[in-house]
Scaffold this active site. Structure first.
Site, PDB file in Angstrom:
ATOM      1  N   ALA A   1       0.833  -1.204   0.000  1.00 40.68           N
ATOM      2  CA  ALA A   1       0.000   0.000   0.000  1.00 40.68           C
ATOM      3  C   ALA A   1       0.866   1.251   0.000  1.00 40.68           C
ATOM      4  O   ALA A   1       1.857   1.344   0.731  1.00 40.68           O
ATOM      5  CB  ALA A   1      -0.911   0.003   1.219  1.00 40.68           C
TER       6      ALA A   1
ATOM      7  N   ASP B   1       4.186  15.371  18.496  1.00 40.13           N
ATOM      8  CA  ASP B   1       3.930  16.497  19.404  1.00 40.13           C
ATOM      9  C   ASP B   1       4.425  17.851  18.928  1.00 40.13           C
ATOM     10  O   ASP B   1       4.604  18.757  19.755  1.00 40.13           O
ATOM     11  CB  ASP B   1       4.568  16.212  20.775  1.00 40.13           C
TER      12      ASP B   1
ATOM     13  N   HIS C   1       4.876  21.392  21.306  1.00 38.68           N
ATOM     14  CA  HIS C   1       6.162  22.037  21.581  1.00 38.68           C
ATOM     15  C   HIS C   1       6.194  23.466  21.050  1.00 38.68           C
ATOM     16  O   HIS C   1       6.618  24.396  21.745  1.00 38.68           O
ATOM     17  CB  HIS C   1       7.293  21.227  20.952  1.00 38.68           C
TER      18      HIS C   1
ATOM     19  N   ARG D   1      -0.199  20.290   9.411  1.00 36.22           N
ATOM     20  CA  ARG D   1       0.398  19.000   9.781  1.00 36.22           C
ATOM     21  C   ARG D   1      -0.373  18.184  10.808  1.00 36.22           C
ATOM     22  O   ARG D   1      -0.778  17.053  10.532  1.00 36.22           O
ATOM     23  CB  ARG D   1       1.829  19.205  10.286  1.00 36.22           C
TER      24      ARG D   1
ATOM     25  N   GLU E   1      -3.434  13.466  23.356  1.00 38.80           N
ATOM     26  CA  GLU E   1      -3.577  13.506  24.802  1.00 38.80           C
ATOM     27  C   GLU E   1      -3.791  14.949  25.270  1.00 38.80           C
ATOM     28  O   GLU E   1      -4.883  15.314  25.686  1.00 38.80           O
ATOM     29  CB  GLU E   1      -2.325  12.908  25.445  1.00 38.80           C
TER      30      GLU E   1
ATOM     31  N   GLU F   1      -2.602  21.938  25.230  1.00 36.98           N
ATOM     32  CA  GLU F   1      -1.414  22.439  24.535  1.00 36.98           C
ATOM     33  C   GLU F   1      -1.700  22.619  23.041  1.00 36.98           C
ATOM     34  O   GLU F   1      -1.174  23.539  22.408  1.00 36.98           O
ATOM     35  CB  GLU F   1      -0.239  21.500  24.759  1.00 36.98           C
TER      36      GLU F   1
END
Length: 762
Positions: A130, A451, A455, A504, A528, A532
């Site tokens: 794939a 993340d 950040h 993104r 999570e 943030e």
């Protein structure tokens, strides 16, 4: 073995030397990045499982389908209501159902796993590996070609279909259990089956002949030149539902697009979702879209237009027969900081804490180049920026400009050192993937692309705080060019670029962001720390205002309002549309494509489990107070959850303080009841590392004076907040980032004139 080890070491040394040679800085204004990592630092991963056309674009990491581009054996994709998985045998397709999974802490997780799937495959050839062939805003094409033979699959968020095309031959349908044909076979193109308790339908082209080979296998004999079909799960076995899906089964998705528009005068954000299709045969009946709760709940424009629904991990997904729909949300404003407190209870204590925190200012941001402490990674460094700029804002509003300037200078020095890249802390732009990463990294932000929005939230906000006061610092020919690259890494609004991907981490259809870059998990991608993520989008608003970039400001407002809405449904279930009765917690802290739970990656301890979706509590966090009753209920469960956790006794080796993050919970409670928050606050207690005691106390005292956030009043400017006291009196606050005075008009008729670069309060 020894010879191999020596050779491997030699190769490693050679590669490190090559990296050291290649690691040359590329200037961006006064800063720079590196085109390759420095010696000893690993680059981001490759994303080879893309077609040639997709390899020319930046890799879409952190998406619900990103497992496809990184993994030779990708995990299941949670498209909702369907799950699909590509395997050497073909395409697996399933309609997941709820599983209640007990935990050690007398709680339950909710799972909707990919299992008991139909397998759809070509008869004439074996599917190939794939690859991602195309990605639009909420749909993808998967190529499973084998040499000259082609198999392509289109799947999308909310779609009940997988659209499949084959270059030649017939199609095989393998069932996970004996299937029974259902429905009245009035349309020979349709194969409708009950497999266990779940109904499915396969829609072939005109002239298809369905042959049953066994109780678990069917073959569709496709006529020459008509190598297409749609496979779908049905919402129920009613004839009208099958007829509905039949009408739209031949409208194959070609493009999906989300567009947003912010109207400052009304403080409204309008989001438009548009799907374009290619009709394979028959009349053009348009697409059939499945809408999530955050899209249909309270949406007056959809009144009377929604059809049957599917049970899903996100609550009901309701079908809409339309090529377009819209959502309108209200933007309630943000502020860079809050006004000072001149008198009243607590101001003396605030002054004392400010002096104490200022004396410890060198501890807020570690400044030694060779410091190997964990705080010098780009994440913990950013946390230091936030607590320092937050302290600087309090100092400024309390009238100590010299203290403010010293604190902001600390942030400038450290940020410029990173942007300069002369030491072990630097940035690398990776052309192959299309990303900007920082070293030293944390939480696999380089190796797994995790993340980034978490950040960069702290970095962008700190840069905006500086630039609001010192515009020259944030100019593109100074340090603003590097900040713009950080922004572009998470918030590029253009599609198909080669340098950075479109938004993104953000999933425009799900309405929230995703943290894993490479998609490692069998329950799909997810997130999570929503607080943030939302902070990242608020920081875009602030940076856009600080630099006069209205396009970025509007993007930030769209992302900020959308993710807040999604989080209110899927993490907090404020509207009661998502969590089933079996889920015992007030909130979820983990939300994935097929799972949600009350835990974190590093601990099950309840205070951190709750706090991860609250911290850091800043002036961007007023949205958390939209439902004061929910705030009290959420905080009110903390003791019982902690008692249950302590009774089990499964503690980590280094147990955190018993009152860990007590400042976070006090500030959160203050959004509903400032007096109760101040009563439980302990100035000597635990403080989250993105905050200071000074800022925490200033937050609670401010809400006690101004009132809690008022969501009934808006303004015609970007940087504003309105508060309401228990007696009904309101406080109006606005910031003017422009170079000329502005008069802010509030929706209740009040006006406020604000000087350039200043905070106004009424």
């Amino acid at each position: 073995m020894r010879i191999f080890a020596r050779c491997a070491t030699a190769v490693c040394v050679a590669l490190c030397a090559m990296h050291a040679t290649q690691a040359q800085p590329v200037k961006v204004g006064a800063g720079s990045y590196y085109a390759s990592p420095k010696a000893g630092d690993e680059p981001p991963p490759l994303a080879p499982y893309r077609t040639e056309a997709m390899l020319k674009q930046a890799a879409p990491t952190n998406q619900w389908y990103s497992t496809l581009i990184f993994n030779p054996k990708p995990e299941a994709l949670f498209a909702h209501p369907l799950t699909v998985k590509t395997t050497p045998a073909g395409l697996e397709l399933a309609l997941p159902s709820k599983q209640v999974v007990p935990t050690d802490f007398l709680e339950n997780e909710i799972h909707y796993p990919h299992r008991d799937a139909l397998v759809i495959s070509p008869v004439a050839f074996e599917p190939g590996p794939a690859k991602l062939a195309r990605a639009t805003d909420w749909a993808i094409d998967i190529a499973m070609d084998h040499g000259a033979d082609q198999m392509q699959v289109t799947v999308a968020h909310g779609s009940p279909y997988a659209h499949i095309t084959l270059s030649r031959g017939d199609v095989r349908i393998k069932l996970p259990a004996p299937g029974e044909r259902i429905g009245t076979p009035t349309d020979a193109r349709v194969l409708a089956l009950r497999v266990g308790t779940k109904p499915y339908a396969i829609f072939g082209p005109s002239g298809v002949k369905w042959e049953q080979l066994s109780s678990t296998e069917w073959v569709g004999r496709l006529p020459p030149g008509a190598g297409y079909l749609s496979a779908a799960a049905l919402p129920d076995e009613r004839p009208e539902s099958l007829a509905l899906l039949t009408r739209h089964a031949y409208a194959f998705l070609q493009d999906t697009r989300v567009e947003w528009h912010f109207d400052p005068a009304s403080s409204k954000v309008e989001t438009t979702f548009t799907a374009k299709t290619c009709v394979m045969e028959g009349p053009d009946n348009g697409p059939l879209l499945g809408l999530y709760p955050h899209q249909w709940f309270g949406n007056a424009s959809l009144e009377g237009k929604l059809g049957p629904s599917y049970d899903s991990i996100r609550g009901k997904i309701r079908l809409l027969a339309a090529s377009q729909f819209k959502i309108e949300r209200t933007y309630h404003g943000i502020l860079p900081y809050w006004p000072g407190l001149k008198d009243g209870p607590g101001v003396t204590e605030l002054s004392e804490l400010l002096k104490v925190d200022f004396r410890k200012r060198r501890e807020l941001i570690p400044l030694r180049e060779n410091n190997d402490d964990w705080r010098v990674s780009e994440y913990w460094q950013g946390k230091g920026f936030t607590r320092t700029t937050g302290l600087a804002a309090v100092a400024e509003q309390q009238g100590d400009l010299a203290m403010r300037d010293q604190l902001l200078q600390l942030v400038k020095e450290r940020m410029e050192w990173w942007f300069g890249g002369t030491g072990r802390s630097y940035f690398h732009y990776n052309k192959g993937l299309g990303t900007l990463v920082g070293y030293p990294d944390e939480f696999f932000s380089v190796k797994e692309m995790n993340d980034h929005h978490f950040h960069w939230f702290y970095w962008i906000r700190a840069a905006a705080e500086i630039t609001l006061r010192d515009p020259a610092w944030g100019a593109k020919d100074k340090w603003g060019g590097m900040v713009d690259m950080i922004v572009a890494d998470i918030a590029t609004a253009q599609r198909g670029r080669s340098d950075f991907p479109f938004l993104r981490p953000f999933d425009p259809y799900s309405g929230f962001s995703m943290a894993s870059g490479v998609g490692l998990y069998d329950f799909g991608n997810g997130q999570e720390s929503t607080s943030e993520a939302i902070g990242a989008w608020a920081s875009l608003i602030l940076w856009g205002e600080a630099t006069g970039n209205r396009e970025l400001r509007d993007l930030g407002i769209y992302l900020y309002t959308t993710e807040i809405d999604a989080v209110s449904h899927y993490w907090f279930d404020i509207h009661g549309q998502v969590f089933p009765p079996e889920y015992k917690n007030v909130e979820a802290s983990w939300v994935f494509g097929g799972r949600y739970a009350h835990k974190t990656w590093w601990t099950d301890e309840p205070r951190q489990t709750k706090g991860i979706n609250l911290l850091p509590v800043t002036t961007f966090s007023t949205y958390l107070g939209s439902d004061p009753a929910y705030v009290k209920r959420n905080v009110g469960t903390l003791k019982a959850e902690t008692d249950s956790y302590n009774a089990i006794g499964k503690f980590p080796p280094n147990r955190p303080p018993k009152d860990i993050w007590q400042d976070v919970f006090a500030k959160y409670l203050a959004l509903a009841d400032p007096q109760a928050a101040l009563a439980q606050w302990d100035r000597h207690g635990s403080v989250e590392v993105g905050d200071t005691r000074t800022h925490a106390l200033h937050w609670m005292l401010s809400l006690q004076e101004m009132g809690t956030p008022d969501f009934s009043t808006t303004a015609d400017t970007t940087l504003y907040s309105v508060f309401k006291r228990p007696d009904g009196r309101k406080t109006y606050v606005a910031f003017n980032a422009s170079k000329s005075p502005i008069t802010v008009k509030f929706s209740d008729g009040k006006t406020l004139t604000v000087a350039p670069g200043a905070l106004g309060k009424m």
